[in-house]
Design a protein around this motif. Structure first.
Motif, PDB file in Angstrom:
ATOM      1  N   SER A 251       0.805  -1.211   0.035  1.00  0.00           N
ATOM      2  CA  SER A 251      -0.130   0.064   0.015  1.00  0.00           C
ATOM      3  C   SER A 251       0.937   1.189  -0.008  1.00  0.00           C
ATOM      4  N   VAL A 252       1.783   1.161   0.912  1.00  0.00           N
ATOM      5  CA  VAL A 252       2.762   2.452   1.066  1.00  0.00           C
ATOM      6  C   VAL A 252       3.607   2.697  -0.346  1.00  0.00           C
ATOM      7  N   ALA A 253       3.959   1.481  -1.081  1.00  0.00           N
ATOM      8  CA  ALA A 253       4.471   1.491  -2.383  1.00  0.00           C
ATOM      9  C   ALA A 253       3.800   1.780  -3.554  1.00  0.00           C
ATOM     10  N   GLY A 254       2.323   1.735  -3.292  1.00  0.00           N
ATOM     11  CA  GLY A 254       1.526   2.196  -4.190  1.00  0.00           C
ATOM     12  C   GLY A 254       1.490   0.960  -5.455  1.00  0.00           C
ATOM     13  N   LYS A 255       1.582  -0.193  -4.815  1.00  0.00           N
ATOM     14  CA  LYS A 255       1.603  -1.460  -5.834  1.00  0.00           C
ATOM     15  C   LYS A 255       0.188  -2.130  -5.725  1.00  0.00           C
ATOM     16  N   LEU A 256      -0.787  -1.709  -4.930  1.00  0.00           N
ATOM     17  CA  LEU A 256      -2.005  -2.401  -4.716  1.00  0.00           C
ATOM     18  C   LEU A 256      -2.854  -1.957  -5.875  1.00  0.00           C
ATOM     19  N   LYS A 257      -3.812  -2.745  -6.585  1.00  0.00           N
ATOM     20  CA  LYS A 257      -4.634  -2.393  -7.626  1.00  0.00           C
ATOM     21  C   LYS A 257      -5.948  -1.886  -6.959  1.00  0.00           C
ATOM     22  N   ASP A 258      -6.718  -0.941  -7.665  1.00  0.00           N
ATOM     23  CA  ASP A 258      -7.832  -0.206  -7.164  1.00  0.00           C
ATOM     24  C   ASP A 258      -8.922  -1.567  -6.803  1.00  0.00           C
ATOM     25  N   ASP A 259      -9.547  -1.043  -5.629  1.00  0.00           N
ATOM     26  CA  ASP A 259     -10.523  -2.099  -5.221  1.00  0.00           C
ATOM     27  C   ASP A 259     -10.008  -3.335  -4.570  1.00  0.00           C
ATOM     28  N   THR A 260      -8.633  -3.457  -4.625  1.00  0.00           N
ATOM     29  CA  THR A 260      -7.966  -4.563  -3.650  1.00  0.00           C
ATOM     30  C   THR A 260      -8.154  -4.601  -2.220  1.00  0.00           C
ATOM     31  N   GLY A 261      -8.704  -5.574  -1.488  1.00  0.00           N
ATOM     32  CA  GLY A 261      -8.560  -5.329   0.024  1.00  0.00           C
ATOM     33  C   GLY A 261      -7.175  -5.845   0.556  1.00  0.00           C
ATOM     34  N   ILE A 262      -7.045  -6.892   0.477  1.00  0.00           N
ATOM     35  CA  ILE A 262      -6.000  -7.661   1.410  1.00  0.00           C
ATOM     36  C   ILE A 262      -5.256  -8.655   0.573  1.00  0.00           C
ATOM     37  N   GLY A 290      12.027  -1.049  -0.978  1.00  0.00           N
ATOM     38  CA  GLY A 290      12.294  -1.674  -2.181  1.00  0.00           C
ATOM     39  C   GLY A 290      11.993  -3.034  -2.544  1.00  0.00           C
ATOM     40  N   GLU A 291      12.768  -3.835  -3.116  1.00  0.00           N
ATOM     41  CA  GLU A 291      12.332  -5.157  -3.572  1.00  0.00           C
ATOM     42  C   GLU A 291      12.435  -6.303  -2.474  1.00  0.00           C
ATOM     43  N   ILE A 292      13.394  -6.000  -1.513  1.00  0.00           N
ATOM     44  CA  ILE A 292      13.484  -6.937  -0.443  1.00  0.00           C
ATOM     45  C   ILE A 292      12.405  -6.651   0.706  1.00  0.00           C
ATOM     46  N   SER A 293      11.706  -5.511   0.506  1.00  0.00           N
ATOM     47  CA  SER A 293      10.706  -5.430   1.417  1.00  0.00           C
ATOM     48  C   SER A 293       9.274  -5.705   0.738  1.00  0.00           C
ATOM     49  N   LEU A 294       9.067  -5.543  -0.628  1.00  0.00           N
ATOM     50  CA  LEU A 294       8.179  -5.952  -1.381  1.00  0.00           C
ATOM     51  C   LEU A 294       8.038  -7.232  -1.162  1.00  0.00           C
ATOM     52  N   ALA A 295       8.864  -8.050  -0.952  1.00  0.00           N
ATOM     53  CA  ALA A 295       8.884  -9.579  -0.841  1.00  0.00           C
ATOM     54  C   ALA A 295       8.608 -10.044   0.499  1.00  0.00           C
ATOM     55  N   GLN A 296       8.385  -9.234   1.390  1.00  0.00           N
ATOM     56  CA  GLN A 296       7.833  -9.417   2.918  1.00  0.00           C
ATOM     57  C   GLN A 296       7.013 -10.859   2.729  1.00  0.00           C
ATOM     58  N   ASN A 297       7.515 -11.598   3.699  1.00  0.00           N
ATOM     59  CA  ASN A 297       6.347 -12.864   3.755  1.00  0.00           C
ATOM     60  C   ASN A 297       6.352 -13.724   2.516  1.00  0.00           C
ATOM     61  N   GLY A 298       7.379 -13.493   1.333  1.00  0.00           N
ATOM     62  CA  GLY A 298       7.329 -14.375   0.554  1.00  0.00           C
ATOM     63  C   GLY A 298       8.658 -14.500  -0.221  1.00  0.00           C
ATOM     64  N   VAL A 299       8.651 -14.654  -1.343  1.00  0.00           N
ATOM     65  CA  VAL A 299      10.007 -15.012  -2.104  1.00  0.00           C
ATOM     66  C   VAL A 299      10.541 -13.917  -2.884  1.00  0.00           C
TER      67      VAL A 299
END
Length: 511
Positions: A251-262, A290-299
């Motif tokens: 959300s902070v990075a502006g990567k969520l699509k419109d009308d996306t919840g969680i 950055g990318e390492i934070s956008l990959a939080q809890n993922g790969v």
């Protein structure tokens, strides 16, 4: 007349409540103070046009807009809505029946008064609930995201006219209902599509079960990228806490699509090797993840690892250990979480055929080791599993043998993670074996004498570092969890040692 409207500012992945004070009095000048950036300063022209277009008047008296606390930088166009409401109310053109100080109000304005979506809504909503606000008023496109926060009324609006009607008591707007949280998995990939490579699948299963970093090394076409892209399909489902944390960053990075919840699926980030240090770790004049934070809890998947700039790879070292990254600037610093699984792949040499069972390597003497040296020893030390991927034989492709599906492997991974969740129930921010520190490693991974002797022998023969020693024990603990074993056995240690391919003295030394 003085009017106060409450908004919010993003600092890192946290929100800070901003008080927007608007006073209309004697004079003729418009003043906007409180450390606004250029986007906020430009809002004067948008707001004046909007106020006229919706049928109100821009006051020609002295209008002072103060954004407190004044020591925090305010950035972006999300303050358009609260400033416009403050000006209309302070010039006595409307009377609010619903007190605006009960709400956090944010939104960007179009010239016709329509509201446009903004970024960082989830941390704003979480902070609003924490500080006791009864609700939040924001653009309709962001309402689903904010509705994730329980106990906070979320009012999605299409225009400033709707907001004014709501605050004046002329319109009843129902709060947005949150969607139920249902974790999901990527459906386009499955491990059953991978022919052969049983040993590599086993290593991927171990990595997923313990949250371990893994590097795949082998010739082109061996299936490294294919395996890496299927790793998210065997990871355990996101918990609600993990989903909120991941959604907040996006959300902070502006990567969520419109009308996306969680966010319901674990992130899979695969940046190109031409990326910069800042793109990897985060930064900017206003620090962004950055990318390492956008990959939080993922790969975080780095394909063709040696092709990345050395400086880009070296910035990974500290976040991989501390699971966070701090971006420091002259006036402030921001901290972003960085709990991710690193999955990397690489060719063994420039031509790609070193150690190939059939094709001959054409690289000159010393080139293979020089190629491997593009990846520093300290970075390799932080990768738990080093796996050599051998090409699948043509006969394996012709045989239509049944293979395990991702769901079957995922069941074993979830069972192993359940053991770890119970083990670390009393620990904070630890969910897997890979996240154990030295004290926890000593407490939960005690080795019997025969297993300790075997590991000591491997340490001497492979000349392993103390960090590699700890990584082997963590991997062996995960292997034991997959077996349902309470104690670590010599067999678990032996299998974990096998996954340190790049620690072998002979690997990569041609001549």
């Amino acid at each position: 007349m003085l009017v106060k409207i409450f908004g919010s500012a993003i600092h890192g992945v946290e929100a800070i409540t901003i008080t927007i004070e608007v006073n209309v009095g004697q004079g003729t000048r418009f003043c906007l103070v409180g450390l606004p950036d250029n986007a906020v300063k430009e809002s004067e022209f948008r707001i004046e046009t909007v106020i006229k277009n919706i049928g109100y008047k821009m006051p020609r008296l002295r209008t002072v807009v103060n954004m407190a606390p004044a020591g925090i930088r305010k950035a972006g166009s999300a303050y358009d809505l609260p400033i416009a409401l403050g000006i209309i109310a302070a010039s006595k053109q409307v009377t609010f029946k619903r007190p605006p100080h009960d709400y956090i109000i944010m939104g960007e304005l179009s010239l016709d008064g329509a509201l446009r979506p903004i970024r960082g809504i989830l941390p704003m909503a979480m902070q609003a609930k924490k500080e006791g606000f009864s609700g939040i008023i924001l653009p309709m496109q962001n309402a689903r995201e904010a509705a994730i926060v329980e106990g906070l009324e979320v009012f999605g609006m299409q225009s400033i006219g709707e907001v004014l009607a709501f605050l004046q008591g002329n319109a009843d707007v129902s709060p947005m209902e949150p969607l139920p949280f249902e974790p999901g998995y990527p459906g386009e990939f499955d491990f059953s599509e991978v022919k052969g490579q049983g040993a590599i699948k086993r290593a991927m299963e171990i990595a997923a079960a313990g949250g371990h970093n893994i590097i795949l090394i082998g010739p082109p076409g061996a299936g490294k990228t294919m395996l890496a892209k299927r790793l998210p399909t065997i990871l355990p489902p996101l918990s609600l806490e993990e989903a909120l944390e991941t959604t907040r960053i996006h959300s902070v990075a502006g990567k969520l699509k419109d009308d996306t919840g969680i966010i319901t699926m674990r992130p899979f980030r695969s940046p190109h090797h031409t990326m910069s240090d800042m793109a990897m770790v985060g930064g900017g004049s206003i620090p962004q993840p950055g990318e390492i934070s956008l990959a939080q809890n993922g790969v975080l998947f780095l394909d063709e690892l040696p092709e990345y700039k050395r400086s880009v790879l070296e910035v990974l070292r500290q976040p991989m250990e501390e699971r966070k990254v701090t971006i420091s600037r002259a006036r402030s610093s921001a901290e972003f979480p960085a709990t991710f699984m690193l999955v990397a792949s690489m060719n063994p040499c420039p031509c790609g055929f070193f150690n190939h069972p059939e094709k001959k390597c054409t690289c000159m003497p010393g080139v293979v080791q020089k190629y491997l040296n593009r990846i520093s020893g300290p970075l390799l030390d932080r990768i738990d599993l080093h796996i050599e991927v051998v090409p699948v034989s043509p006969a394996a492709f012709s045989r239509n043998l049944p293979a395990e599906t991702s769901s079957q492997i995922r069941e074993r991974v979830i069972a192993a993670r359940a053991i770890q969740w119970e083990r670390f129930a009393q620990q904070t921010s630890i969910y897997s074996n890979a996240q154990m520190n030295a004290r926890q490693l000593h407490h939960y991974c005690r080795l019997p004498p025969d297993a300790r002797d075997l590991l000591s022998l491997a340490m001497k023969k492979l000349q392993l570092s103390a960090r590699a020693y700890e990584r082997i024990i963590k991997v062996s603990r995960t292997i034991a969890d997959l077996d349902g074993a309470t104690d670590i056995s010599p067999g678990h240690i032996a299998e974990a040692i096998q996954y340190r391919t790049l620690d072998r003295e002979s690997w990569g030394r041609q001549y």
